[in-house]
Design an enzyme around this catalytic site. Structure first.
Site, PDB file in Angstrom:
ATOM      1  N   ASP A 138       5.224   1.216  13.080  1.00 27.73           N
ATOM      2  CA  ASP A 138       4.071   0.398  12.675  1.00 27.73           C
ATOM      3  C   ASP A 138       3.828  -0.405  14.198  1.00 27.73           C
ATOM      4  OD1 ASP A 138       3.229  -1.771  10.230  1.00 27.73           O
ATOM      5  OD2 ASP A 138       3.050  -2.799  12.080  1.00 27.73           O
TER       6      ASP A 138
ATOM      7  N   LYS B 178       8.421  -6.284  12.577  1.00 23.60           N
ATOM      8  CA  LYS B 178       8.468  -5.848  11.349  1.00 23.60           C
ATOM      9  C   LYS B 178       9.423  -4.438  11.223  1.00 23.60           C
ATOM     10  CE  LYS B 178       4.411  -6.539   8.513  1.00 23.60           C
ATOM     11  NZ  LYS B 178       2.859  -6.188   8.243  1.00 23.60           N
TER      12      LYS B 178
ATOM     13  N   GLU C 152       2.150  -4.767  -6.645  1.00 26.03           N
ATOM     14  CA  GLU C 152       3.210  -5.543  -5.891  1.00 26.03           C
ATOM     15  C   GLU C 152       4.141  -6.073  -7.240  1.00 26.03           C
ATOM     16  OE1 GLU C 152       1.570  -8.182  -2.955  1.00 26.03           O
ATOM     17  OE2 GLU C 152       0.541  -6.367  -2.071  1.00 26.03           O
TER      18      GLU C 152
ATOM     19  N   LYS D 194      -9.618   5.373  -6.267  1.00 26.36           N
ATOM     20  CA  LYS D 194      -8.917   3.983  -6.215  1.00 26.36           C
ATOM     21  C   LYS D 194      -9.912   2.727  -6.195  1.00 26.36           C
ATOM     22  CE  LYS D 194      -5.975   0.904  -4.941  1.00 26.36           C
ATOM     23  NZ  LYS D 194      -4.783   0.633  -5.950  1.00 26.36           N
TER      24      LYS D 194
ATOM     25  N   LEU E 237      -6.159  -8.617 -19.777  1.00 27.06           N
ATOM     26  CA  LEU E 237      -6.915  -9.359 -20.520  1.00 27.06           C
ATOM     27  C   LEU E 237      -6.490 -10.897 -20.604  1.00 27.06           C
ATOM     28  CD1 LEU E 237      -9.663  -8.585 -21.928  1.00 27.06           C
ATOM     29  CD2 LEU E 237      -8.653  -8.076 -23.968  1.00 27.06           C
TER      30      LEU E 237
ATOM     31  N   GLY F 153      -6.196 -12.286  -7.463  1.00 23.67           N
ATOM     32  CA  GLY F 153      -6.240 -12.721  -5.908  1.00 23.67           C
ATOM     33  C   GLY F 153      -5.502 -11.426  -5.395  1.00 23.67           C
TER      34      GLY F 153
ATOM     35  N   CYS G  78      -5.488  -6.971  -2.473  1.00 19.80           N
ATOM     36  CA  CYS G  78      -6.148  -5.659  -2.883  1.00 19.80           C
ATOM     37  C   CYS G  78      -7.415  -5.895  -3.786  1.00 19.80           C
ATOM     38  CB  CYS G  78      -5.423  -4.664  -3.762  1.00 19.80           C
ATOM     39  SG  CYS G  78      -4.251  -4.040  -2.628  1.00 19.80           S
TER      40      CYS G  78
ATOM     41  N   LYS H  89     -10.539  -7.884  -2.133  1.00 16.81           N
ATOM     42  CA  LYS H  89     -11.358  -7.216  -0.840  1.00 16.81           C
ATOM     43  C   LYS H  89     -11.834  -5.921  -1.101  1.00 16.81           C
ATOM     44  CE  LYS H  89      -7.780  -4.408   0.975  1.00 16.81           C
ATOM     45  NZ  LYS H  89      -7.693  -2.916   0.910  1.00 16.81           N
TER      46      LYS H  89
END
Ligand SMILES: NC(=O)c1ccc[n+]([C@@H]2O[C@H](COP(=O)([O-])OP(=O)(O)OC[C@H]3O[C@@H](n4cnc5c(N)ncnc54)[C@H](O)[C@@H]3O)[C@@H](O)[C@H]2O)c1
Length: 451
Positions: A31, A36, A156, A208, A254, A261, A264, A267
């Site tokens: 990275d 990190k 996540e 995707k 549903l 939010g 992913c 945006k």
């Protein structure tokens, strides 16, 4: 088994690196964020993800997993390089591909022998071919650099299980060699039954964003139904429950409420809308514009309800906010609907006190000005209003009678539609649930976990 590298160790990349090591591969991850890398090399995940840290430590101990800051080392080590860098929202909602091209530029000069680049980041259709052209032009190995796109579908909160046993593996390839190399990488999950779909690069890129656009549309659909129910005096939870029994519709995604939010869906919906506009597909552009507008409208609806519950003005009112993560079992506050509601509340001069079981440190980095409480009762101390904004299971276990003793006024807005409203009302709370009448019949237990 091919030696693999993972470029970008965020939510996706770190999980991918750890899980590939756990599947038996030798993995080197890189990275540009030195902090990190230092944390990961020390066995600490820089974010909350159930089950990830023990698996990280186990694979560090086994020496199958290593971390570096050197692209030269990555180039020399890897036969398959997974590209997992961020693709955030850029100007006018377009996907910002800066990190993808920067990583490609940094790695390419170190590719001296044939290898495969496997993109996992979510990108607009057409990006993969651009990445390949640019990398081949810079790499000493030239056309020996092959490229595939292998979009990631992990959620996540379930990232480890989704990576070890994916519900499908999608490979966009230009050669049989790339497909067979990736079959070797994913041999474990494939033998355990994960379906494999091999296709061209463009279709794989689209799978995707189409999946995320569909999920967002499903959420916005039920939230539009919540608006209808509010106007018609109907009950959106009972409606969703009844719709969900139709196998063609299904119950998942549903759940009415505050909307989606995170890093992913928002945006990706906007990025796909921009791509649709560029491709001249106005039908998709207008569909996704509406999906996004409905979603953002839920945040305004909660603030309007809060203002109304506070007697017409939020100025000086004490508001306890339960939950800032964009969803439970995560500390991710990227595009968090809850934080957006907090911004509105603060702008209207409410005194906001926030609680979340794990996301307060990440929220505090983004919104240091908010007040963070170490417990639900501390957040609710003297509150005129309680807002339930993230559906952590902890909040379903709150004792309404006990909380009643610390607040100034017993008023709660359940923006996630999953508290047991009847038990709160029994303890003399005024309960507002988005899309439900003040007194409802049945469907109280309808809120399951979001997928
Ligand atoms: N988070 C998810 O649940 C999820 C699921 C599926 C797909 N995705 C996609 O995966 C990609 C990554 O998402 P994320 O959530 O992990 O983002 P993230 O922001 O958590 O991680 C991205 C990482 O890339 C690193 N990076 C940036 N530029 C780099 C460079 N030039 N070289 C090396 N590293 C670099 C950053 O420092 C960061 O650690 C995105 O395209 C996202 O849409 C994410």
């Amino acid at each position: 088994m091919p030696r693999v590298t993972v470029i970008g160790t965020g939510y996706l990349g770190l999980t991918h690196a750890v899980c590939l090591a756990d599947l038996g591969h030798e993995v080197l991850a890189i990275d540009v964020d030195a902090e990190k890398i230092a944390m990961a090399a020390n066995g600490e995940a820089p974010f909350f993800e159930p089950g990830l840290e023990p698996l990280l430590r186990k694979n560090l101990d086994s020496d199958r997993l290593r971390f570096t800051l050197s692209f030269a080392e990555v180039g020399a080590f890897g036969e398959v390089h997974f590209l997992c860098v961020g693709t955030p929202e850029g100007e006018s909602g377009r996907t910002d591909l800066g990190a993808v091209y920067a990583a490609a530029r940094a790695l390419a000069p170190h590719l001296t022998s044939p290898c495969l680049i496997a993109g996992k980041s979510t990108v607009p259709v057409g990006t993969a071919r651009q990445v390949m052209t640019r990398m081949r032009a810079l790499a000493p190995a030239g056309d020996g650099v092959d490229l595939a796109w292998n979009p990631e579908f992990l959620r996540e909160g379930f990232a480890v299980q989704d990576s070890l046993a994916p519900d499908r593996i999608v490979l966009g390839v230009m050669s049989d060699g790339a497909a067979s190399m990736l079959r070797q990488v994913y041999r474990g999950p494939l033998e355990a039954g994960s379906p494999l779909l091999v296709m061209d690069l463009e279709t794989a890129e689209l799978v995707k964003v189409a999946a995320n656009a569909f999920l967002a549309t499903k959420i916005s659909f039920i939230n539009a139904m919540a608006e209808v129910c509010e106007q018609a005096g109907a009950d959106v939870l009972a409606l969703a429950q009844a719709l969900g029994y139709d196998a063609r519709i299904g119950r998942r995604f549903l759940s009415p409420g505050l909307g989606y939010g995170g890093g992913c869906l928002p945006k990706d919906v906007r990025g796909f809308r921009a791509a649709a506009a560029d491709l001249g597909v106005s039908s998709l552009e207008s569909l996704l514009t509406t999906v996004d507008e409905i979603n953002l409208g839920r945040r305004e609806r909660v603030v309007a309800l809060a203002r109304q519950a506070a007697g017409g003005s939020l100025a000086g009112r004490r508001v306890a906010v339960l939950g800032v993560a964009f969803k439970p079992d995560s500390d991710d506050v990227r595009d968090s609907p809850s934080l957006a509601v907090c911004d509105h509340l603060v702008a209207e001069e409410a005194v906001v006190s926030v609680h979340d079981p794990v996301a307060m440190p990440s929220a505090a980095r983004k919104r240091p000005e908010l007040r963070y409480a170490s417990s639900v009762s501390e957040a609710a101390e003297g509150a005129d209003l309680v807002l339930h904004l993230t559906e952590w299971s902890d909040y379903r276990a709150i004792d309404p009678a006990a909380l009643a003793r610390v607040v100034a006024r017993q008023v709660i807005i359940d923006a996630r539609c999953c508290l047991d409203a009847a038990s709160w009302r029994e303890a003399d709370w005024t309960v507002h649930v988005l899309g439900r009448p003040q007194v409802s019949h049945g469907a109280d237990a309808a809120c399951g976990r979001r997928g």
